[in-house]
Scaffold this motif. Structure first.
Motif, mmCIF file in Angstrom:
data_model
loop_
_atom_site.group_PDB
_atom_site.id
_atom_site.type_symbol
_atom_site.label_atom_id
_atom_site.label_comp_id
_atom_site.label_asym_id
_atom_site.label_seq_id
_atom_site.Cartn_x
_atom_site.Cartn_y
_atom_site.Cartn_z
ATOM 1 N N LYS A 376 1.284 -1.190 0.331
ATOM 2 C CA LYS A 376 -0.045 0.212 -0.154
ATOM 3 C C LYS A 376 0.776 1.524 0.070
ATOM 4 O O LYS A 376 0.626 1.948 -0.818
ATOM 5 N N VAL A 377 2.216 1.105 0.342
ATOM 6 C CA VAL A 377 2.753 2.268 1.133
ATOM 7 C C VAL A 377 3.721 2.050 -0.447
ATOM 8 O O VAL A 377 3.574 4.214 -0.932
ATOM 9 N N ALA A 378 3.804 1.836 -0.992
ATOM 10 C CA ALA A 378 4.667 1.821 -2.797
ATOM 11 C C ALA A 378 3.950 2.444 -3.574
ATOM 12 O O ALA A 378 3.885 2.972 -3.767
ATOM 13 N N PHE A 379 2.838 1.861 -3.339
ATOM 14 C CA PHE A 379 1.965 2.608 -4.151
ATOM 15 C C PHE A 379 1.766 3.824 -4.087
ATOM 16 O O PHE A 379 1.405 4.216 -5.172
ATOM 17 N N LEU A 380 0.981 4.366 -2.900
ATOM 18 C CA LEU A 380 1.018 5.181 -2.672
ATOM 19 C C LEU A 380 1.599 6.589 -3.129
ATOM 20 O O LEU A 380 1.368 7.357 -3.164
ATOM 21 N N ARG A 381 3.020 5.969 -3.173
ATOM 22 C CA ARG A 381 4.149 6.839 -3.552
ATOM 23 C C ARG A 381 4.196 7.727 -4.700
ATOM 24 O O ARG A 381 4.381 8.286 -4.675
ATOM 25 N N GLU A 382 3.578 6.232 -5.489
ATOM 26 C CA GLU A 382 2.543 6.941 -6.717
ATOM 27 C C GLU A 382 2.530 7.236 -7.006
ATOM 28 O O GLU A 382 2.001 8.117 -8.747
ATOM 29 N N PHE A 383 1.018 7.442 -6.804
ATOM 30 C CA PHE A 383 -0.481 7.006 -7.150
ATOM 31 C C PHE A 383 -0.705 8.922 -6.299
ATOM 32 O O PHE A 383 -0.852 9.104 -7.598
ATOM 33 N N ALA A 384 0.208 9.231 -5.270
ATOM 34 C CA ALA A 384 0.427 10.839 -5.571
ATOM 35 C C ALA A 384 0.850 11.347 -5.993
ATOM 36 O O ALA A 384 -0.226 12.633 -6.395
ATOM 37 N N PRO A 385 1.761 11.316 -6.905
ATOM 38 C CA PRO A 385 1.884 12.174 -7.805
ATOM 39 C C PRO A 385 1.716 12.222 -9.051
ATOM 40 O O PRO A 385 1.906 13.170 -9.856
ATOM 41 N N LEU A 386 0.533 11.406 -9.492
ATOM 42 C CA LEU A 386 -0.166 10.859 -10.429
ATOM 43 C C LEU A 386 -1.211 11.619 -10.360
ATOM 44 O O LEU A 386 -1.606 12.665 -10.989
ATOM 45 N N MET A 387 -1.337 12.379 -8.886
ATOM 46 C CA MET A 387 -2.993 12.719 -8.570
ATOM 47 C C MET A 387 -2.369 14.335 -8.770
ATOM 48 O O MET A 387 -2.997 15.088 -9.097
ATOM 49 N N ALA A 388 -0.843 14.665 -8.252
ATOM 50 C CA ALA A 388 -0.772 16.254 -7.974
ATOM 51 C C ALA A 388 -0.524 16.608 -9.532
ATOM 52 O O ALA A 388 -0.723 17.471 -9.955
ATOM 53 N N GLY A 389 -0.550 16.029 -10.074
ATOM 54 C CA GLY A 389 -0.367 16.135 -11.891
ATOM 55 C C GLY A 389 -1.280 16.742 -12.567
ATOM 56 O O GLY A 389 -1.681 16.738 -13.863
ATOM 57 N N LEU A 390 -2.731 16.239 -12.137
ATOM 58 C CA LEU A 390 -4.084 16.257 -12.957
ATOM 59 C C LEU A 390 -4.710 17.450 -12.476
ATOM 60 O O LEU A 390 -3.818 18.179 -11.726
ATOM 61 N N GLN A 391 -4.710 18.397 -13.677
ATOM 62 C CA GLN A 391 -5.210 19.925 -13.721
ATOM 63 C C GLN A 391 -6.540 19.333 -13.384
ATOM 64 O O GLN A 391 -6.453 20.530 -12.950
ATOM 65 N N ASP A 392 -7.699 18.710 -13.782
ATOM 66 C CA ASP A 392 -8.860 18.192 -13.055
ATOM 67 C C ASP A 392 -8.836 18.246 -11.360
ATOM 68 O O ASP A 392 -8.684 17.073 -11.543
ATOM 69 N N ARG A 393 -8.891 19.694 -10.991
ATOM 70 C CA ARG A 393 -9.075 19.044 -9.190
ATOM 71 C C ARG A 393 -9.605 18.392 -9.078
ATOM 72 O O ARG A 393 -9.586 17.238 -7.836
ATOM 73 N N ILE A 418 -0.546 14.919 -1.450
ATOM 74 C CA ILE A 418 -1.287 15.197 -2.757
ATOM 75 C C ILE A 418 -0.907 17.302 -2.724
ATOM 76 O O ILE A 418 -0.019 17.440 -3.992
ATOM 77 N N ARG A 419 -1.104 17.481 -1.957
ATOM 78 C CA ARG A 419 -0.725 19.227 -1.935
ATOM 79 C C ARG A 419 0.295 19.756 -1.908
ATOM 80 O O ARG A 419 0.207 20.501 -2.406
ATOM 81 N N ALA A 420 1.208 19.044 -0.771
ATOM 82 C CA ALA A 420 2.191 19.380 -1.183
ATOM 83 C C ALA A 420 3.283 19.195 -2.193
ATOM 84 O O ALA A 420 4.091 19.950 -2.934
ATOM 85 N N LEU A 421 2.730 17.736 -2.913
ATOM 86 C CA LEU A 421 3.842 17.812 -4.461
ATOM 87 C C LEU A 421 2.868 18.821 -5.050
ATOM 88 O O LEU A 421 3.397 18.772 -5.739
ATOM 89 N N ARG A 422 1.624 19.216 -5.492
ATOM 90 C CA ARG A 422 0.866 20.038 -6.379
ATOM 91 C C ARG A 422 1.859 21.464 -5.798
ATOM 92 O O ARG A 422 2.246 22.294 -6.480
ATOM 93 N N GLU A 423 1.955 21.623 -4.649
ATOM 94 C CA GLU A 423 2.730 23.257 -4.307
ATOM 95 C C GLU A 423 4.221 23.232 -4.993
ATOM 96 O O GLU A 423 4.682 24.430 -5.707
ATOM 97 N N ARG A 424 4.726 22.077 -4.681
ATOM 98 C CA ARG A 424 6.591 21.908 -5.394
ATOM 99 C C ARG A 424 6.194 22.154 -6.558
ATOM 100 O O ARG A 424 6.945 23.047 -7.493
ATOM 101 N N ASN A 425 5.282 21.457 -7.213
ATOM 102 C CA ASN A 425 5.030 21.307 -8.941
ATOM 103 C C ASN A 425 4.880 23.135 -9.435
ATOM 104 O O ASN A 425 5.214 22.932 -10.096
ATOM 105 N N ALA A 426 4.223 23.403 -8.630
ATOM 106 C CA ALA A 426 3.395 24.865 -8.938
ATOM 107 C C ALA A 426 5.053 25.844 -8.474
ATOM 108 O O ALA A 426 4.651 26.835 -9.667
ATOM 109 N N ARG A 427 5.510 25.703 -7.833
ATOM 110 C CA ARG A 427 7.080 26.529 -7.451
ATOM 111 C C ARG A 427 7.707 25.867 -8.829
ATOM 112 O O ARG A 427 8.221 27.714 -9.420
ATOM 113 N N ALA A 428 7.727 25.047 -9.332
ATOM 114 C CA ALA A 428 8.743 24.767 -10.069
ATOM 115 C C ALA A 428 8.340 25.434 -11.604
ATOM 116 O O ALA A 428 8.352 25.983 -12.725
ATOM 117 N N GLN A 429 7.029 25.266 -11.563
ATOM 118 C CA GLN A 429 6.219 26.105 -12.898
ATOM 119 C C GLN A 429 6.110 27.257 -13.272
ATOM 120 O O GLN A 429 5.557 27.766 -14.266
#
Length: 587
Positions: A376-393, A418-429
């Motif tokens: 589950k932990v390994a799955f969620l580690r990759e699931f979270a970035p996938l959700m963070a990359g979606l433009q449709d909230r 997911i929110r933390a990853l999204r903020e990190r992506n936003a800073r890069a963008q």
């Protein structure tokens, strides 16, 4: 005037990385290269090279353009001298203005390809082609389908095609240029394709531009495809698009190979296309976006096919094309699925195909044991970035809630990650966005004040996007040139560039940067390079183009500098992105 056919050949022989490297130290940054600008003093690299179209732009001083423009600026040369500089480096002799041998060669190559296609098809239905015809019929193809796709057979001889085309008046040099013949070590020539079923590759104008060949028996390579020639570039074409472009279906089906696409057509789905022996390219994804708003990826079910599916979905996301993915349980590809289950089941499979997000989540599930905590932990580690990359909230929230419930984990904790990853992506963008923001707040480096742009910011933005769309999608640009004219533009700078682009498109000429530098000055070439760079991450679809045109025709939509100046950072960002995102918000 230097013939454009010569410039086309020069483009293929010139690598901008090799040209620029002696002037500055370049470092790889994804698909691009960056370094200190050779045209002004700086400590932080702001100079970017884009190998995909042999262009460059400096976000510090505003220098930009194609490879010829770079040589002109770096070596202080006139246009013709810069072309000669590149030609000498590529081992080419600058042609006389009245002489255009490459154009004549292209014509001869197309004629040779047409005659070769006839020869291969005649051979297939003769006694010498029995092995090929038996193979195609054994794969379930009808004679009607074989004729429709112009399929053929290359005899198991070294000189069958060579002898036929020599009789037709073609020289060995012309046939080698067409890659119908190959040169031997001793200087002789022999047929490129032997003992193979032949698949002609036909462009949108109906010209045979290349061939693919499937060997009979167990030899290697299994599939042999024409290399790039004066009339063919593998990364730009799609098999069967000449047929699929006329479909009444609202989507295209993207297959992995010739036989899959043909089998899907024979089953009654006239909207299938295939890549040409390579993974999907940016150019092919943009080409598809000109004909449909939705694509169903029907690649093979093996690991290589699934990897290619994930990559293709990412490329289509940049074009605004909606992606669905075909999951063919019990079959490795569309051809096998149709044979096993038939046309009706395949049609239902298309309608029930998952969107790209559902598909990606499904593939993640297959990789991890969700019955264990570690899984589950390994799955969620990759699931979270996938959700963070979606433009449709909303879409992300739906999948987050579902997965959290299914795995028995805290939805709040998962959403916070997911929110933390999204903020990190936003800073890069934001770093990228800050650069492109200069274009819309009149802060372009080394550019004079433009009152027209200041008074018509929204319209100027629409003009920018239309020019970028024309440059990136010339086929769509040709239609735009018929719908709008220079008189619709409010800024002289963009109007002048559009006038050149429009004239060239209407004359059937290319609008690649390297072919424009003979007609535009260095400042205009720099602007073109900047427009391409700043719009690189935007959705430049024909649908979006209609919104931009509407803005130009509705002068009430413009904003004054005072209105823009009163916006806060969030409002300003939304203003810049508004037009490009409008189409997406309506879907």
């Amino acid at each position: 005037m230097i013939p454009e056919s010569f410039l086309e050949e020069l483009k293929y022989r010139s690598d901008i990385e090799q040209i620029v490297s002696p002037y500055t130290n370049l470092k790889r940054a994804g698909r691009n290269l960056t370094g200190l600008c050779p045209f002004h003093s700086e400590k932080t690299p702001s100079f970017v090279v884009y190998p995909e179209n042999n262009s460059f732009y400096c976000f510090g001083c505003g220098a930009g353009g194609d490879i010829i423009t770079f040589v002109r600026m770096a070596e202080h040369l006139e246009y013709t001298e810069a072309v000669r500089f590149l030609a000498d480096r590529a081992g080419m002799k600058l042609p006389e203005e009245a002489d255009d041998p490459l154009s004549r060669l292209k014509t001869r190559v197309l004629e040779a390809n047409r005659e070769a296609a006839r020869f291969y098809h005649e051979t297939l239905i003769s006694a010498e082609g029995r092995a090929g015809l038996d193979y195609l019929r054994g794969r379930g193809l009808s004679d009607r389908t074989i004729r429709r796709f112009g399929l053929g057979f290359a005899p198991d001889r070294w000189d069958a095609l060579r002898n036929r085309l020599r009789e037709k008046g073609f020289s060995d040099d012309e046939l080698v240029a067409a890659s119908l013949l190959r040169r031997g070590q001793r200087g002789g020539s022999f047929d490129q394709f032997r003992n193979r079923v032949i698949f002609p590759i036909i462009d949108l104008r109906g010209s045979v531009i290349a061939f693919g060949g499937r060997i009979m028996g167990e030899g290697r390579p299994k599939y042999l495809n024409s290399p790039d020639t004066p009339v063919f570039k593998k990364s730009r074409g799609l098999f069967a698009l000449n047929l699929a472009k006329a479909t009444a279906q609202p989507r295209l089906i993207l297959c992995e190979g010739y036989m899959d696409a043909i089998a899907v057509h024979q089953a009654g789905f006239d909207n299938a296309v295939a890549t040409l022996g390579t993974a999907l390219t940016d150019e092919q994804a943009r080409l598809i976006s000109q004909y449909t708003g939705e694509v169903v990826i029907a690649y093979d079910s093996d690991e290589a096919g699934q990897k290619a599916t994930r990559r293709a979905a990412g490329l289509f996301a940049k074009t605004g094309v909606r992606v669905r993915v075909l999951t063919m349980a019990g079959a490795k590809d569309p051809d096998e699925y149709l044979k096993k289950y038939g046309q009706q089941r395949f049609a239902r499979l298309l309608d029930e195909s998952a969107n790209s997000t559902e598909y990606a989540i499904g593939r993640l599930r297959e990789r991890f044991d969700l019955g264990t905590d570690d899984g589950k932990v390994a799955f969620l580690r990759e699931f979270a970035p996938l959700m963070a990359g979606l433009q449709d909230r909303v879409e992300a929230d739906v999948y987050t809630t579902r997965v959290a419930s299914e795995l028995g984990v805290s939805r709040e904790a998962l959403a916070e990650q997911i929110r933390a990853l999204r903020e990190r992506n936003a800073r890069a963008q934001k770093k990228k966005f800050d650069r492109s923001l200069r274009l819309y707040t009149q802060e372009l480096p080394n550019q004079p004040r433009d009152p027209q742009r200041e008074e018509n910011l929204r319209c100027a933005l629409a003009e920018d996007r239309l020019i970028a769309l024309i440059l990136r999608n010339p086929e769509a640009g040709a239609q735009l040139a018929r719908e709008i004219g220079p008189e619709d533009f409010v800024t002289d700078s963009n109007r002048e560039i559009f006038t050149v682009l429009s004239r060239r498109l209407k004359a059937g000429q290319s609008v690649e940067p390297m072919l424009l530098s003979g007609e535009l000055d260095a400042g205009q070439m720099g602007r073109i390079s900047y427009l391409l760079a700043s719009a690189r991450d935007q959705s430049l679809t024909p649908g979006a183009a209609r919104d931009y045109i509407a803005v130009l025709r509705d002068k009430r939509a413009q904003r004054t500098p005072e209105q823009v100046g009163s916006m806060d950072e969030t409002e300003l960002a939304a203003f810049v992105r508004e037009i490009a995102e409008k189409k997406k918000k309506q879907q």
